[in-house]
Enzyme design. Structure first.
Site, PDB file in Angstrom:
ATOM      1  CB  CYS A   1      -0.949  -0.009   1.191  1.00 46.33           C
ATOM      2  SG  CYS A   1      -0.116  -0.016   2.803  1.00 46.33           S
TER       3      CYS A   1
ATOM      4  CG  HIS B   1      -4.238   0.693   4.340  1.00 53.81           C
ATOM      5  ND1 HIS B   1      -3.634  -0.154   3.430  1.00 53.81           N
ATOM      6  CD2 HIS B   1      -5.255   1.308   3.673  1.00 53.81           C
ATOM      7  CE1 HIS B   1      -4.263  -0.061   2.264  1.00 53.81           C
ATOM      8  NE2 HIS B   1      -5.245   0.821   2.388  1.00 53.81           N
TER       9      HIS B   1
END
Length: 517
Positions: A77, A452
């Site tokens: 990510c 994230h």
């Protein structure tokens, strides 16, 4: 009634099991063996179908108005969010196109897997809808492969930092640029020497192959390249040391301590970055010379050590500005902590008061005809029409704490006391010389150990007007893309901010007046 039926079913099952057990070991072995063979054949068929045709899933087509997402290869990510942010910077894509044009001249089909610039350009153009693709999700594993060829060991299964990857990419692009020749081929005069009976007018230059264009070192710098100025002033004699220039690809700003009742802003972080600091026990050559003049018979004088005031300024602002907000802090026990404070930022950023001034330059006088309609209307800075960096600051406030990259001598004795930073309540974007527009925001959710990355970015411009800037924002999390509002973007806890320089309305009108003349 229900209990009697359940008892009957249990009795029938018990009878079937007893009959199976009385059949004998040989029969039971054959039955179990047949079921094992059937199960093995079914598993082999399923594996073969998966290998030949892949997973049985329909390839989704991208919805109109959105951009492709990126598949998460494990823990990538950080890479996906950075690529989405870079793809929202048109100036960076244009630079990649210009930089990679040298490969198309040298060879018909350049191997893109050997050059980071070609691989990056292909990905960014696909993410900005400049290449025809209906795929909703793309694979960016080729970027990791080419970075490994540049001796960067980046695992797709370990959590990494998006800001570190940004510097890996910019430094690798600089390495690729430095490998290219910066001088043209020497002219081949051997064939001219063999021709004896010719007049001077018939002499022409001949080359073996097309010469390489002369590379301009500054022109080939990527759009994120900027320069910091650092100078020091002696608090005793007020002597100013020569200005030192340092390069930067991103501004890494620490977040100052918040004051109760007052929100933190990006301007506070920038002011904290350029604020002066005292450096003690520094040898001052000027103080040493002054002390030596008062001695007799040329006696040697010890080096005079005094306290200097160090000041940072922005000497050269890049076309694309990457700002990194440092959210890492350390507790008293030495454990890393993440700072979750919200830092307010705007869609437009004026950098005039952070720009370095040369001593003696006065603000330029604008044409009075240009002040009739001072509004926030902006025009995107594009190519040769971009304004040349100047040294005057027409948008700077009248009362300034710092002058010409150094502290005013009248303020030197009181530098230890905190000084208020004049922030404009309603910024006047029309008079700004160094104005930037927000293009993308990278946000990190989680703590210092895991989390994230997601990205807010502008939607690509329409095909009818490719030079315009879209006002539609998108939220991208790996392969998930949805529309977002500007208010949602400005309310996010930014980790990386991507700005791109634009022309203010006053600068745009000034260029129009010059073109008419």
């Amino acid at each position: 009634m229900l209990s009697s039926r359940a008892e009957a079913a249990m009795t029938a099952a018990d009878r079937a099991i007893q009959r199976f057990l009385r059949t004998g070991a040989a029969v039971r072995y054959k039955v179990m063996k047949n079921w094992g063979v059937i199960g093995g054949i079914a598993a082999a068929l399923a594996a073969g179908i998966y290998v030949i045709w892949g997973p049985i899933t329909e390839r989704k087509k991208r919805r109109k108005g959105l951009v492709p997402g990126l598949v998460n290869l494990g823990n990538t990510c950080f890479m996906n969010s950075l690529l989405q942010g870079l793809s929202a910077c048109p100036a960076f894509i244009r630079w990649l196109e210009e930089f990679t044009s040298q490969y198309s001249r040298d060879q018909k089909e350049p191997p893109s897997h050997q050059y980071l610039s070609l691989t990056l350009l292909h990905l960014l153009k696909a993410l900005s809808c400049q290449e025809v693709t209906d795929d909703e999700v793309l694979d960016a594993s080729c970027l990791l492969d080419v970075l490994r060829m540049y001796r960067w060991q980046i695992s797709s299964f370990e959590e990494q930092d998006a800001h570190e990857l940004f510097h890996v990419i910019t430094s690798s692009l600089e390495d690729e640029r430095d490998r290219q020749p910066r001088v043209t081929h020497l002219f081949d005069v051997h064939s001219l020497e063999q021709q004896s009976e010719i007049t001077p007018k018939q002499i022409t230059c001949r080359t073996r192959g097309s010469p390489h264009p002369t590379s301009n070192h500054w022109k080939s710098q990527h759009p994120f390249h900027g320069r910091l100025t650092s100078n020091m002033v002696c608090k005793h004699c007020e002597h100013q040391s020569p200005v030192r220039f340092d390069t930067f690809d991103s501004l890494s700003l620490s977040i100052p301590a918040a004051t109760w009742g007052h929100p933190l802003t990006l301007d506070h972080c920038l002011h904290h970055f350029i604020s002066s600091e005292s450096v003690r026990d520094v040898v001052c050559d000027n103080c040493t010379k002054i002390e030596a003049k008062g001695t007799l018979n040329g006696e040697k004088v010890e080096h005079q050590r005094t306290t200097f005031v160090k000041q940072l300024k922005l000497g050269k602002l890049p076309q694309c500005l990457c700002i990194h907000l440092q959210r890492l802090s350390w507790s008293s026990h030495g454990t890393p902590l993440k700072r979750h404070e919200h830092v307010q930022f705007n869609e437009f950023l004026m950098m005039d008061i952070y720009k370095y001034h040369l001593l003696g330059h006065k603000p330029s006088q604008h044409n009075p005809k240009l002040n009739k309609n001072p509004g926030p209307t902006l025009e995107l800075q594009d190519g040769p029409g971009a304004p040349t960096p100047v040294l005057n600051q027409p948008g700077a406030p009248k009362t300034q704490i710092f002058m010409n990259g150094a502290c005013s001598p009248s303020l030197l004795p009181t530098l230890s006391a905190p000084m208020p930073f004049p922030l404009p309540v309603v910024p006047d974007y029309s008079s700004s010389t160094y104005l930037f527009r927000l293009m993308a925001v990278v946000v990190h959710h989680g703590d210092m150990h895991s989390g994230h990355f997601v990205t807010y970015r502008r939607s690509p411009p329409s095909a009818r007007n490719p030079l315009s800037t879209s006002n539609q924002w998108l939220w991208v999390s790996d392969d998930t893309v949805r529309k977002a509002s500007l208010q949602e973007v400005l309310s996010s806890s930014a980790y990386l901010l991507f700005y791109e320089r634009v022309l203010s309305r006053m600068q745009h009108q000034s260029q129009e007046c010059k073109s008419e003349e």
